[in-house]
Structure formats: C-alpha cells, structure tokens
Write a protein that holds these residues in place. Structure first.
Motif: not given
Length: 328
Positions: A160-165, A131-133, A168-172
């Motif tokens: 993807l590059n700056h907002y998600l942790s 999830e993200h806002d 989370k980014k790696k898993i996704l």
C-alpha cells in the motif's frame, strides 16, 4: 552525539482492540522521559551542531504526523521534565481537514482483526480490478521498517505505501474508508493538531515539518519534492512567522529517503532531517539524514534494543549502533 527517539500515537490503552494502531500511554512515556532525563542531557535545539560533534551523548525526542494526542498527552510531560522535542507535521491534512492515506489504513486496521482486514483488502482489489505482481512469498521487508508487525502486515504495508501507484492506492483505500467513515472532516479535526497548537509548538521552537503530504518522498520527481517541502514551509511560516529548521521524512526507510531527498530538503530551508535508521547521530556531515530509534527500542519500551552502562549506549544484541545507511 545524539540519541533521538521517535513517537507516533499516544493511546490508553496502548493498543487498539485490533492491532492496527500501536500507541504509547502516558505512564510509559513518563517513565521513558524520566529515564532519559536521568541518563542524558536533553538537546538544546539551538546548539545541535555542537552536540553532534561532542563525545557526550545528548537526547532528543521527536514526534511524527502532527497527531493531536501528542500535544494533549505528551507535551505536558515534556514541560514537566524541561525536555526538548520536535513535532513534525503535514500541513495539508490540517489545513484542508483531510485524513492521510496512511492514517486511513491504520484506522481501518484498528476496526477489524488482521485477517479480516487483509481479506477485505483483497476483496476490494478484485472488485476494482486492481492488479499487481508482488507476491507475498517473494516479498522481503526493508531494513528497519515495520519490525513489530507480522510478515503479512509488513507485506500489506509495503504494497500500500510503496508498491501500488498513487492512483491505485488512493482509489482502493478511499473506497474502503468511505464505507466506514461518513465524516472525514470531523475525523481529521479529532486526529490532528489545530493551527493554534502548531503556533504554540513554534513558540517553543518545537515545530518541525513532515512534508506537505505524507508521501514517500523518493516517489516524487525532484521539482514535485521541492514543492512539497516548500508548501509545508510556507504554510508554517504563514502561521508562525518563520520556516522550521527540521524535517522528518515520512516512512523514513531506505525506500523513502535518499541523499537526493536530503539535498532537496536542504534547498527548501531545512537544516536537519530525520530517517528511521536505528543508530546514534555522530557525524555532522549527515545532519539532513539523522537516525532515530523507535520508542519501543529504548528501556521501558515494549521490545528494548538498547541498554545503558557507564554512560554508554549499547546494543542488547551487541550489534553496532553507529549510523551506516548513508556513509560515504
């Protein structure tokens, strides 16, 4: 003064079937280098300070990401015109035969239409409860970043590059990537330069750093950032016998580089650093925060922003091309 022009992918045809990978073909690159050779002196990498201070405009070519196609397709043309260049590489992916998250994203986007990629991404985030806002209607792209992409792709790239942790980014991305690629090691070896190629570039003083990993450097704590820079420096020194003077900051925009980033890069034995601010280098006190134009911005590019009149570089839109991002 220095006009620096940056390149990434070299592809023929220039675009993938779907616009996930934007490249330059050899003809366009040859035309640009020929044009630059006619209008400028290529920078002597041993006399950069003098060139920045000079009223004469010099030219420098840079390449990011350590892509094998840069070595195979661009280097012969550079040698033909006796042009100086810096190839900035991430050692981690070459040494460990891995593919960076950003290149996994590019590759995935190149396989499907834009809307399919976005739908696949949203589906995967729902499946994995990520999830993200950040809503697209609230998103405002940062200056100079991804200016040739659609608003939807600008949003996705920022997410993807700056907002998600990082977690989370790696898993996704790894989940999406592993569904379509069953041999990351082979993909890495086909995508990135070999260590022998790095050694040859170093012999010409053409080798630069992009950090150990392709991460936004402002996302790292100071100690981790220093370690990232030094891991790459030590890797290159082990291969070539010397540190590199040059570093290019991944992504390179205002969210990915800062004065502190540049200061830490200097402590990691770098002398010159490059952002993606579209401007001319003219201040020696900013040598760790030098601006660069994209290959598409100059004549023979897809969307030129510059013109050349009477040995002067001018903006087509009459906007200032003086460096302002990190002005005192």
């Amino acid at each position: 003064m220095i006009l620096t022009v940056n390149y990434h992918y070299f592809r023929d045809p220039e675009n993938s079937e779907f616009p996930g990978i934007h490249g330059v073909n050899q003809k366009r690159f040859n035309d640009q280098i020929k044009f630059l050779r006619k209008n400028f002196k290529f920078l002597d990498l041993n006399n950069i300070v003098e060139s920045i201070n000079s009223s004469e405009i010099f030219c420098l070519i840079t390449f990011d990401d350590g892509l094998k196609e840069q070595f195979v397709k661009a280097l012969p043309i550079l040698k033909q015109y006796n042009a100086s260049a810096i190839f900035n590489v991430n050692g981690y992916y070459i040494k460990n035969k891995k593919v960076s998250l950003v290149h996994k994203i590019h590759w995935l986007r190149s396989l499907t239409p834009e809307i399919v990629f976005i739908n696949d991404l949203n589906r995967k985030m729902i499946e994995m409860n990520i999830e993200h806002d950040l809503k697209i209607e609230d998103f405002a792209p940062k200056e100079a970043q991804n200016i040739y992409d659609s608003p939807e792709i600008k949003y996705i790239k920022f997410l993807l590059n700056h907002y998600l942790s990082d977690q989370k980014k790696k898993i996704l991305i790894n989940s999406m990537y592993n569904e379509k690629c069953d041999d990351e090691s082979f993909h890495s070896e086909s995508l990135y330069m070999s260590e022998e190629m790095l050694k040859e570039l170093s012999s010409h003083n053409f080798l630069g750093s992009h950090g150990w990993t392709h991460t936004p450097k402002t996302s790292l704590k100071d100690k981790d950032l220093f370690n990232d820079f030094m891991k790459n420096q030590n890797y290159l020194k082990k291969l070539t016998g010397k540190f590199t003077d040059f570093v290019s900051y991944p992504y390179g925009g205002r969210t990915a580089v800062s004065r502190k980033t540049a200061s830490i890069a200097e402590h990691a034995n770098h002398k010159y650093g490059f952002t993606i601010e579209r401007a001319i280098s003219s201040k020696i006190d900013s040598k760790l925060l030098l601006p660069r134009f994209d290959a598409n911005d100059i004549p023979h590019g897809k969307n030129p922003l510059l013109k050349f009149e009477k040995n002067r570089v001018l903006s087509i839109n009459n906007e200032s091309i003086a460096s302002r991002w990190f002005s005192s």
